[in-house]
Design an enzyme around this catalytic site. Structure first.
Site, PDB file in Angstrom:
ATOM      1  N   LYS A 256       0.849  -1.203   0.000  1.00  0.00           N
ATOM      2  CA  LYS A 256       0.000   0.000   0.000  1.00  0.00           C
ATOM      3  C   LYS A 256       0.873   1.238   0.000  1.00  0.00           C
ATOM      4  CE  LYS A 256      -3.877   2.288   0.361  1.00  0.00           C
ATOM      5  NZ  LYS A 256      -3.514   2.997  -0.903  1.00  0.00           N
TER       6      LYS A 256
ATOM      7  N   GLN B 160       7.305   4.064   3.756  1.00  0.00           N
ATOM      8  CA  GLN B 160       5.894   3.668   3.803  1.00  0.00           C
ATOM      9  C   GLN B 160       5.667   2.421   4.664  1.00  0.00           C
ATOM     10  OE1 GLN B 160       3.891   5.745   1.470  1.00  0.00           O
ATOM     11  NE2 GLN B 160       2.225   5.161   2.832  1.00  0.00           N
TER      12      GLN B 160
ATOM     13  N   LYS C  26       5.537   3.753   8.215  1.00  0.00           N
ATOM     14  CA  LYS C  26       4.355   4.598   8.390  1.00  0.00           C
ATOM     15  C   LYS C  26       3.100   3.728   8.500  1.00  0.00           C
ATOM     16  CE  LYS C  26       4.082   7.811   5.296  1.00  0.00           C
ATOM     17  NZ  LYS C  26       3.773   8.709   4.157  1.00  0.00           N
TER      18      LYS C  26
ATOM     19  N   LYS D 249       5.488   1.925  -3.058  1.00  0.00           N
ATOM     20  CA  LYS D 249       5.407   3.240  -3.698  1.00  0.00           C
ATOM     21  C   LYS D 249       5.587   3.044  -5.191  1.00  0.00           C
ATOM     22  CE  LYS D 249       4.768   7.525  -2.603  1.00  0.00           C
ATOM     23  NZ  LYS D 249       4.083   8.062  -1.412  1.00  0.00           N
TER      24      LYS D 249
ATOM     25  N   GLY E  48      -2.776   8.287  -4.429  1.00  0.00           N
ATOM     26  CA  GLY E  48      -2.111   9.469  -4.963  1.00  0.00           C
ATOM     27  C   GLY E  48      -0.862   9.857  -4.188  1.00  0.00           C
ATOM     28  N   ASP E  49      -0.138  10.785  -4.751  1.00  0.00           N
ATOM     29  CA  ASP E  49       1.007  11.441  -4.112  1.00  0.00           C
ATOM     30  C   ASP E  49       1.267  12.689  -4.971  1.00  0.00           C
ATOM     31  OD1 ASP E  49       3.258  10.763  -1.936  1.00  0.00           O
ATOM     32  OD2 ASP E  49       4.311  11.623  -3.632  1.00  0.00           O
TER      33      ASP E  49
HETATM   34  P1  NDP Z   1       0.659  17.743  -4.655  1.00  0.00           P
HETATM   35  O1  NDP Z   1       1.115  17.347  -5.989  1.00  0.00           O
HETATM   36  O2  NDP Z   1      -0.778  17.927  -4.389  1.00  0.00           O
HETATM   37  O3  NDP Z   1       1.391  19.093  -4.197  1.00  0.00           O
HETATM   38  C1  NDP Z   1       2.767  19.168  -4.135  1.00  0.00           C
HETATM   39  C2  NDP Z   1       3.133  20.589  -3.735  1.00  0.00           C
HETATM   40  O4  NDP Z   1       4.526  20.633  -3.422  1.00  0.00           O
HETATM   41  C3  NDP Z   1       2.913  21.590  -4.850  1.00  0.00           C
HETATM   42  O5  NDP Z   1       2.604  22.846  -4.311  1.00  0.00           O
HETATM   43  C4  NDP Z   1       4.260  21.612  -5.547  1.00  0.00           C
HETATM   44  O6  NDP Z   1       4.534  22.794  -6.269  1.00  0.00           O
HETATM   45  C5  NDP Z   1       5.196  21.459  -4.368  1.00  0.00           C
HETATM   46  N1  NDP Z   1       6.424  20.798  -4.827  1.00  0.00           N
HETATM   47  C6  NDP Z   1       6.534  19.563  -5.313  1.00  0.00           C
HETATM   48  N2  NDP Z   1       7.791  19.302  -5.673  1.00  0.00           N
HETATM   49  C7  NDP Z   1       8.457  20.389  -5.407  1.00  0.00           C
HETATM   50  C8  NDP Z   1       9.803  20.725  -5.555  1.00  0.00           C
HETATM   51  N3  NDP Z   1      10.697  19.880  -6.089  1.00  0.00           N
HETATM   52  N4  NDP Z   1      10.186  21.933  -5.135  1.00  0.00           N
HETATM   53  C9  NDP Z   1       9.298  22.795  -4.595  1.00  0.00           C
HETATM   54  N5  NDP Z   1       7.979  22.521  -4.438  1.00  0.00           N
HETATM   55  C10 NDP Z   1       7.588  21.339  -4.840  1.00  0.00           C
HETATM   56  O7  NDP Z   1       1.273  16.645  -3.660  1.00  0.00           O
HETATM   57  P2  NDP Z   1       0.831  16.280  -2.177  1.00  0.00           P
HETATM   58  O8  NDP Z   1       0.370  17.474  -1.452  1.00  0.00           O
HETATM   59  O9  NDP Z   1      -0.051  15.096  -2.243  1.00  0.00           O
HETATM   60  O10 NDP Z   1       2.209  15.779  -1.569  1.00  0.00           O
HETATM   61  C11 NDP Z   1       3.115  16.641  -0.912  1.00  0.00           C
HETATM   62  C12 NDP Z   1       4.060  15.838  -0.028  1.00  0.00           C
HETATM   63  O11 NDP Z   1       3.301  15.106   0.942  1.00  0.00           O
HETATM   64  C13 NDP Z   1       4.897  14.777  -0.749  1.00  0.00           C
HETATM   65  O12 NDP Z   1       6.141  14.652  -0.090  1.00  0.00           O
HETATM   66  C14 NDP Z   1       4.089  13.495  -0.548  1.00  0.00           C
HETATM   67  O13 NDP Z   1       4.905  12.354  -0.655  1.00  0.00           O
HETATM   68  C15 NDP Z   1       3.613  13.712   0.866  1.00  0.00           C
HETATM   69  N6  NDP Z   1       2.436  12.941   1.286  1.00  0.00           N
HETATM   70  C16 NDP Z   1       1.265  12.989   0.571  1.00  0.00           C
HETATM   71  C17 NDP Z   1       0.167  12.284   1.013  1.00  0.00           C
HETATM   72  C18 NDP Z   1      -1.151  12.356   0.330  1.00  0.00           C
HETATM   73  O14 NDP Z   1      -2.111  11.767   0.834  1.00  0.00           O
HETATM   74  N7  NDP Z   1      -1.280  13.066  -0.780  1.00  0.00           N
HETATM   75  C19 NDP Z   1       0.239  11.429   2.201  1.00  0.00           C
HETATM   76  C20 NDP Z   1       1.481  11.510   2.914  1.00  0.00           C
HETATM   77  C21 NDP Z   1       2.527  12.229   2.442  1.00  0.00           C
HETATM   78  P3  NDP Z   1       4.491  22.780  -7.868  1.00  0.00           P
HETATM   79  O15 NDP Z   1       3.045  22.696  -8.224  1.00  0.00           O
HETATM   80  O16 NDP Z   1       5.135  24.038  -8.267  1.00  0.00           O
HETATM   81  O17 NDP Z   1       5.258  21.572  -8.303  1.00  0.00           O
HETATM   82  O1  2IT Z   2       3.002   9.036   1.298  1.00  0.00           O
HETATM   83  C1  2IT Z   2       1.859   8.603   1.528  1.00  0.00           C
HETATM   84  O2  2IT Z   2       1.561   8.093   2.612  1.00  0.00           O
HETATM   85  C2  2IT Z   2       0.835   8.742   0.487  1.00  0.00           C
HETATM   86  N1  2IT Z   2       1.122   9.312  -0.558  1.00  0.00           N
HETATM   87  C3  2IT Z   2      -0.529   8.156   0.689  1.00  0.00           C
HETATM   88  C4  2IT Z   2      -0.527   6.695   0.331  1.00  0.00           C
HETATM   89  C5  2IT Z   2      -1.876   6.021   0.348  1.00  0.00           C
HETATM   90  O3  2IT Z   2      -1.869   4.837  -0.006  1.00  0.00           O
HETATM   91  O4  2IT Z   2      -2.884   6.618   0.680  1.00  0.00           O
END
Ligand code: NDP
Ligand code: 2IT
Length: 450
Positions: free
Chosen positions: A90, A111, A114, A126, A165-166
């Site tokens: 997952k 992961q 976590k 992942k 997603g991520d």
């Molecule tokens: P999104 O794609 O929704 O948003 C990512 C954000 O981070 C955007 O604002 C993007 O800006 C910015 N960003 C990404 N890469 C870079 C970079 N190299 N430098 C500067 N800014 C950057 O992703 P999420 O919000 O889903 O994910 C954000 C983080 O959280 C990641 O590390 C992900 O692994 C983690 N995460 C996500 C989860 C989820 O449920 N979605 C769960 C747990 C962790 P821009 O649009 O300009 O690229």
């Molecule tokens: O980094 C993370 O924990 C996620 N992107 C969410 C993974 C998930 O299976 O919901």
């Protein structure tokens, strides 16, 4: 250093010396679980660490698709099925040009831990691609997702491996991926992906879960140290899924969020960020954060210059929430945050703080919430989505949110108990790693050498 830990780190360095993010994640985990490894030779006898650091399976594949100009484009797809000890693989899918095997493996490794912390039956994985959804039309994204799934489908399943997603993968991408999976399989396997839209089997609160969960964890951590979220100033890097819903919950807990950013620059609004405006820019228009100035000309925009550290960490704040990407908060940033009086840093992104920055913050008694605990609310709610799909039934928003809140409180308590158990009160990095490791090691010993 414990000789077993040292030997395993050496093996990893020799084998995967060209995977810096992966080695960074290994280093943090293996060094912080040393006090547990020191207590018994059962870990070495059972080859626990050697087995834990090696993915069960790594899948890499070609993703050919045709862009709107009629040109053929070939991207690379990945799925790292890291560990299925306590449930189906997952973890999310990331579409970003920076995706490579090192990034996939660090994310997959994190992961496992976590997911173990959530207390729910999910293993670690992942996946993703170096495809960049930015600037692509909906049709291009759809064709890419269909091609990606045309290979991925044979490796996943609701009891086998459940992606979500991520970065770069949200509701739109999950929809296209699900549609193609369903078409190929000719069956409605609702639980094969999570983060689905509510109209075809998604869970209420999944979209909000990572950001909300981060704030629940932060609230618990602060309250344990006689502090509150209410009344604090907060800066949040990123303006994607995690950042937006962390902002929403922070405000509802009484904090003032003054800055958010994207990869081009940072918005500072001393009156407090207008989240509806950010949502419109990011969730509806898929625009750049600079467009915030169109509705709030009094706000300040600070451009991110290539090679420079992120401007957002130079803004004075009580609480910093890195919610964008790995290694976005460096030692230099940590020093500025401390100088400006930060009291807590909580990681919404995965591994956003470099190892030396984490150490610096901890040495300066800054409360530090590590990603694998603090952002576990997203995957935990994914597991709740899977359970609703199995039941063929739905929980209300409030029901899912209260389960999420309970899970985050449990995770904080587990991290606290584990850090106390090694006499490192308040070291939640060690606490998270140890609490997860204990569970994983017990399961590995119970299941034999596989
Ligand atoms: P999104 O794609 O929704 O948003 C990512 C954000 O981070 C955007 O604002 C993007 O800006 C910015 N960003 C990404 N890469 C870079 C970079 N190299 N430098 C500067 N800014 C950057 O992703 P999420 O919000 O889903 O994910 C954000 C983080 O959280 C990641 O590390 C992900 O692994 C983690 N995460 C996500 C989860 C989820 O449920 N979605 C769960 C747990 C962790 P821009 O649009 O300009 O690229
Ligand atoms: O980094 C993370 O924990 C996620 N992107 C969410 C993974 C998930 O299976 O919901």
């Amino acid at each position: 250093m414990n000789s077993y830990v040292e030997r395993v780190l050496e093996i990893a360095k020799k084998r995967d010396g060209n995977q810096p993010e992966f080695l960074q994640a290994l280093n943090e985990v293996l060094c912080s679980i040393e006090p547990v490894i020191n207590t018994s030779d059962k870990y070495e006898k059972n080859g626990i660490l050697e087995r834990l650091i090696e993915p069960e399976r790594v899948i890499m594949f070609r993703v050919p698709w045709v862009n709107d100009k009629g040109e053929v484009v070939v991207n690379r797809g990945y799925r790292v099925q890291y560990n299925s000890l306590i449930g189906p693989y997952k973890g999310g899918l990331r579409f970003h040009p920076s995706v490579n095997l090192s990034v996939m493996k660090f994310l997959g490794f994190e992961q496992i831990f976590k997911n173990a912390l959530t207390g729910l039956p999910i293993g670690g994985a992942k996946g993703g691609s170096d495809f960049d959804p930015k600037g692509k039309s909906d049709n291009e994204v759809m064709r890419f997702c269909q091609s990606f799934m045309t290979e991925l489908y044979r490796h996943i399943g609701q009891d086998v491996d459940v992606p979500a997603g991520d970065i770069g993968v949200g509701g739109r991408e999950i929809g296209y991926l699900f549609g193609q999976y369903k078409r190929i399989k000719d069956a409605y396997e609702g639980g094969v992906l999570t983060g689905k839209d509510i109209c075809y089997g998604g869970s209420l609160t999944r979209k909000e879960a990572t950001g909300y969960g981060l704030m629940f964890f932060l609230r618990e951590m602060l309250s344990h140290h006689n502090q509150t979220v209410a009344g604090k100033t907060v800066t949040i890097s990123g303006s994607g899924n995690v950042a937006i819903y962390a902002c929403q919950k922070a405000v509802s807990m009484g904090a003032k969020v003054v800055a958010m950013c994207d990869s081009n620059g940072c918005i500072y609004d001393k009156d407090g960020i207008d989240l509806d405006c950010i949502k419109d820019i990011k969730e509806v228009r898929r625009g750049r954060i600079k467009e915030y100035l169109e509705c709030h000309p009094q706000a300040e925009y600070i451009e991110q210059r290539a090679g420079d550290s992120a401007p957002i960490w130079k803004i004075k704040t009580d609480i910093a929430l890195p919610c964008a990407t790995q290694n976005e908060l460096t030692l230099e940033d940590a020093k500025v945050l401390v100088q400006n009086g930060v009291i807590a840093v909580a990681e919404g992104a995965n591994m956003p703080t470099t190892l030396d920055a984490t150490e610096y913050l901890q040495q300066h008694n800054i409360l530090f919430a590590p990603a694998k605990a603090a952002n576990a609310g997203g995957v935990a709610t994914s597991a709740i989505e899977m359970s609703q799909n199995s039941m063929r039934y739905y929980y209300t928003f409030e029901e899912v949110e209260s389960k999420l809140e309970r899970i985050m409180i449990n995770i904080f308590n587990a991290c606290k108990a584990a850090s106390d158990s090694i006499g490192q009160n308040g070291n939640y990095v060690a606490g998270a790693n140890i609490a997860a490791f204990n569970k994983l090691a017990n399961a590995m010993i119970a299941q034999g050498i596989v």
